[in-house]
Motif scaffolding. Structure first.
Motif, PDB file in Angstrom:
ATOM      1  N   ILE A 179      46.245  77.475  35.079  1.00 37.50           N
ATOM      2  CA  ILE A 179      45.239  76.530  35.575  1.00 37.50           C
ATOM      3  C   ILE A 179      44.310  76.112  34.445  1.00 37.50           C
ATOM      4  O   ILE A 179      43.984  74.934  34.279  1.00 37.50           O
ATOM      5  N   VAL A 183      43.788  72.270  33.105  1.00 37.98           N
ATOM      6  CA  VAL A 183      42.488  71.602  33.104  1.00 37.98           C
ATOM      7  C   VAL A 183      42.137  71.122  31.697  1.00 37.98           C
ATOM      8  O   VAL A 183      41.593  70.020  31.524  1.00 37.98           O
ATOM      9  N   PHE A 188      44.773  67.485  36.317  1.00 45.44           N
ATOM     10  CA  PHE A 188      44.035  68.032  37.449  1.00 45.44           C
ATOM     11  C   PHE A 188      44.889  68.147  38.716  1.00 45.44           C
ATOM     12  O   PHE A 188      44.653  69.024  39.545  1.00 45.44           O
ATOM     13  N   GLY A 189      45.861  67.273  38.891  1.00 45.77           N
ATOM     14  CA  GLY A 189      46.703  67.340  40.081  1.00 45.77           C
ATOM     15  C   GLY A 189      47.482  68.636  40.152  1.00 45.77           C
ATOM     16  O   GLY A 189      47.482  69.332  41.181  1.00 45.77           O
ATOM     17  N   HIS A 192      45.160  71.566  40.645  1.00 49.67           N
ATOM     18  CA  HIS A 192      44.724  71.656  42.042  1.00 49.67           C
ATOM     19  C   HIS A 192      45.787  72.318  42.907  1.00 49.67           C
ATOM     20  O   HIS A 192      45.463  73.142  43.776  1.00 49.67           O
ATOM     21  N   ARG A 193      47.050  72.028  42.683  1.00 51.78           N
ATOM     22  CA  ARG A 193      48.110  72.621  43.502  1.00 51.78           C
ATOM     23  C   ARG A 193      48.158  74.142  43.313  1.00 51.78           C
ATOM     24  O   ARG A 193      48.295  74.897  44.276  1.00 51.78           O
ATOM     25  N   ALA A 195      45.664  76.053  42.156  1.00 51.32           N
ATOM     26  CA  ALA A 195      44.406  76.614  42.643  1.00 51.32           C
ATOM     27  C   ALA A 195      44.413  76.714  44.162  1.00 51.32           C
ATOM     28  O   ALA A 195      43.950  77.723  44.734  1.00 51.32           O
ATOM     29  N   ALA A 196      44.938  75.707  44.848  1.00 52.94           N
ATOM     30  CA  ALA A 196      45.007  75.735  46.307  1.00 52.94           C
ATOM     31  C   ALA A 196      45.923  76.861  46.779  1.00 52.94           C
ATOM     32  O   ALA A 196      45.625  77.537  47.781  1.00 52.94           O
TER      33      ALA A 196
END
Length: 221
Positions: A179, A183, A188-189, A192-193, A195-196
């Protein structure tokens, strides 16, 4: 991405197994001993809860580096350094997650009390038999809680892993450092996946911990 996930899960599994092995006798001693240094040892064990991960990672990096006295002893066996290796990651994770194994186990052992062990002793059970056949089964909630906490905590590690592992693709890169790399490169996409996914995993781990605490009570005398 698959390799990063496998490395993360392998690190969490190996760390959990090692910590259950190492933390069990330590937690038992902390729960049962009356030694004057018990709380000092307990405080040292709990230090990773308050120390910044980078501090732990920094000292481990020095201790496992090629110029350390420890590695000087291991160099005749072909080990020049453990920094930036998977083994180094495991060692760092063991130190950083130690209180997440020791505290649940200590609490579970303390909750057993003296009576079950005394009853087993009157029936001729020796210290080892009392520990294996009485204490361990009665402390099962502590073992489940410790396993969940250590595994989830290791999956989410960042500071220690980055310091001691260096985020080397295919060797020491895990989800948390992935991650960070994404970053930094403004992806970021994808960040985000991942991190989610970690948010969902953390929620599931906490939910499992609550269910364990509710459904599996530690019997009291």
């Amino acid at each position: 991405m698959t390799l990063v996930l496998l490395t993360t899960l392998e690190l969490a599994l190996v760390t959990t197994l090692w910590l259950l092995l190492l933390a069990t006798p330590l937690a038992w001693w902390l729960a049962r001993s009356r030694h004057w240094a018990k709380e000092i040892v307990g405080a040292i064990t709990a230090l990773p809860l308050v120390l910044p991960p980078t501090v732990i990672g920094f000292y481990l990096l020095i201790a496992l580096g090629p110029d350390s006295p420890l590695m000087a002893l291991l160099q005749p066996f072909g080990m020049r350094t453990l920094a930036f290796t998977f083994t180094g990651l495991v060692i760092g994770s063991i130190f950083y997650s130690l209180p997440f194994a020791v505290q649940p186990l200590r609490t579970a052992f303390e909750a057993i009390g003296d009576r079950p062990l005394e009853l087993a002793a009157t029936m001729g059970a020796g210290p080892w038999d009392r520990f294996v056949h009485v204490a361990l089964p009665l402390a099962r909630r502590g073992f489940l809680s410790a396993s969940i906490l250590v595994f989830a905590h290791t999956v989410g590690e960042f500071g220690v892993v980055l310091m001691i592992g260096g985020n080397i693709p295919g060797r020491t890169e895990v989800l948390s450092t992935r991650i960070f790399q994404l970053v930094e490169s403004l992806q970021f996409g994808e960040a985000h996946r991942i991190a989610a996914w970690l948010v969902a995993f953390s929620f599931a781990a906490l939910l499992a911990l609550l269910l364990v605490d509710r459904r599996i009570g530690t019997p009291r005398p």
